[in-house]
Design an enzyme around this catalytic site. Structure first.
Site, PDB file in Angstrom:
ATOM      1  CD  GLU A   1      -3.020  -1.197   2.181  1.00  0.00           C
ATOM      2  OE1 GLU A   1      -3.217  -0.160   2.837  1.00  0.00           O
ATOM      3  OE2 GLU A   1      -3.687  -2.235   2.342  1.00  0.00           O
TER       4      GLU A   1
ATOM      5  CE1 TYR B   1     -16.965  -7.351  -2.550  1.00  0.00           C
ATOM      6  CE2 TYR B   1     -15.984  -9.347  -3.451  1.00  0.00           C
ATOM      7  CZ  TYR B   1     -16.045  -7.967  -3.381  1.00  0.00           C
ATOM      8  OH  TYR B   1     -15.182  -7.207  -4.125  1.00  0.00           O
TER       9      TYR B   1
ATOM     10  CB  THR C   1       3.636   1.369   3.923  1.00  0.00           C
ATOM     11  OG1 THR C   1       3.826  -0.042   3.684  1.00  0.00           O
ATOM     12  CG2 THR C   1       2.151   1.651   4.065  1.00  0.00           C
TER      13      THR C   1
END
Length: 465
Positions: free
Chosen positions: A209, A385, A211
């Site tokens: 992400e 989901y 980082t």
């Protein structure tokens, strides 16, 4: 944060000034992605996670210049692609610089002999897929956000697509990529086609992400378009029957390119039939004609043993035509007081059914509709989901309801020892749960972060960092 004007002046000196943006509209836009909670906050005029400056970069050298200045001024940098994230990955928690990668020069190199394509990280995924299909190829990677997401974003969030049961997730599809570290160092990570020289370092930045570094280009596998595709829609007696089918086909080594199980509540949406009484399963096989037909026959034999009944191809083919449509959620979010959320998790076969029932029980009082489907299958388990649609009196109440939905869902998943994210990543909303979810592995993540980004300037506030 200290006065940022010297940094802005330095950025405008190093880069073309028109690429360094500080106008109100641009800064407010940096505070939002497509996360439903962020969408509701935008309607309320709340821009809590806002950059101090947005820098549109066109190439690697400019990224290196921005990172050098950010380090010198001790200012955080949040990489941003096309902002299709639904969990808040590209939102700056400490202000600073938003590094807009969508403006990078669009480069594409196709090698049909090695069956790869390399593109700049900001390349639109749907555009790339369309270009490949015109030449008889496909990425095999087909997330619902295909036409709204970037290739670099797929890597950074550990994305997967609707056909992952056949092609795999993004981690299976990447052959090489380049990344720039916080120090400005340029790194190339590859294995052609496989390498055994130490650990597979390509995995280090996949799902990070932003980082640990800024991804600048990605090389992906490409596949010839399939000769044959076969479809069917099945009605099943229960969710449990569908889960048994999924497990048995995985155990048998089948590779359907499409395998989606809908509970009765979501089946009514998937079939566009409000009277649909039972769960349904969409299936598809593909490849060389004989192989596709043999796999379909084998899969149908398993389905029939568990009480499945064919409804024909109409249901699944209708879904294939509208599978990139996210308008149900978008329209609900654009309604005063309306709220919607999609939360994906994953679990092993021995825990997925009980997790499903626990989540339905706890979420039903929190939304008008609670829908569920299972769509990415592995030998050890599956993803799930949970989709929620609801209505409150106003947007502020909708925001509070969304926050409670996330809190309840994450707590139930932790109690069941499930995976908190299957392919939407952690972002802002899951960051508070990252350390508990990763357990002792989070120590390793922190050590890697310290080594690669000692000043902690890259995308702070994500992954529990």
């Amino acid at each position: 944060m200290a006065d940022i004007s010297p940094l802005i002046a330095a950025l405008k000196s190093a880069l073309p000034p028109q690429q360094v943006l500080t106008d109100s509209d641009t800064l407010q836009a940096s505070s939002h992605d497509t996360w439903p909670l962020s969408t509701k906050l935008k309607r309320l005029g709340c821009h809590d996670y806002q950059a101090d400056v947005v820098v549109n970069v066109t190439g690697e050298q400019q990224i290196q210049q921005v990172l050098a200045l950010a380090t010198a001024h001790d200012t955080p940098v949040t990489p941003r692609g096309l902002a299709s994230s639904v969990t808040g990955q590209p939102l700056p928690t400490r202000g600073g610089i938003v590094l807009d990668l969508s403006t990078m020069s669009q480069q594409r190199e196709i090698n049909t002999t090695n069956m790869t394509v390399e593109v700049s990280s900001g390349y639109n995924g749907g555009k790339l897929e369309d270009e490949l299909q015109q030449m008889g190829w496909t990425l095999g990677h087909s997330p619902q956000s295909l036409y709204q997401s970037s290739v670099g974003g797929w890597l950074s969030t550990l994305a997967t697509g609707q056909f992952s049961s056949y092609y795999g997730g993004i981690e299976d599809l990447i052959t090489a990529y380049t990344v720039i570290l916080a120090s400005g160092e340029h790194i190339r990570l590859k294995a052609s086609p496989r390498a055994a020289m130490g650990p597979d370092l390509r995995q280090l930045f996949i799902g990070a992400e932003g980082t640990l570094g800024v991804v600048t280009s990605v090389q992906l596998k490409i596949f010839p378009l399939p000769q044959t595709r076969l479809f069917d829609t099945l009605e099943l007696p229960s969710v449990e029957a569908g889960l048994h089918i999924m497990r048995e086909q995985a155990m048998a080594g089948l590779r359907p390119f499409l395998l989606r199980l809908y509970d009765a509540a979501e089946a009514r949406h998937a079939m566009q039939n409000p009277q649909q009484p039972l769960p349904v399963m969409f299936i598809g096989t593909q490849g060389i004609d004989g192989v596709a037909r043999a796999e379909m026959d084998a899969l149908m034999a398993i389905i029939q043993r568990h009480g499945g009944r064919s409804l024909g191809c109409e249901g699944v083919q209708g879904w294939m035509q509208r599978r990139f449509d996210f308008s149900t959620v978008e329209k609900r979010l654009d309604t005063p007081g309306g709220y919607a959320e999609t939360i994906e998790v994953a679990h092993n076969w021995d825990g997925i059914a009980s997790l499903y029932h626990a989540l339905v029980d706890i979420l039903t009082p929190l939304a008008g509709e609670v829908l569920s489907h299972f769509s990415h299958v592995y030998p050890q388990g599956t993803s799930m989901y949970m989709i929620l649609l609801g209505q409150e009196q106003d947007d502020r109440q909708a925001v509070e309801k969304l926050r409670r939905i996330w809190q309840e869902t994450m707590n139930v998943c932790l109690a069941h020892n499930a995976e908190l994210s299957h392919h939407h990543g952690g972002g802002l909303i899951r960051s508070p749960y990252a350390r508990q979810s990763l357990g002792s592995a989070h120590l390793l993540l922190r050590r890697v972060k310290q080594a690669l980004d000692p000043n902690a300037i890259l995308n702070p506030g994500k992954l529990g960092l």
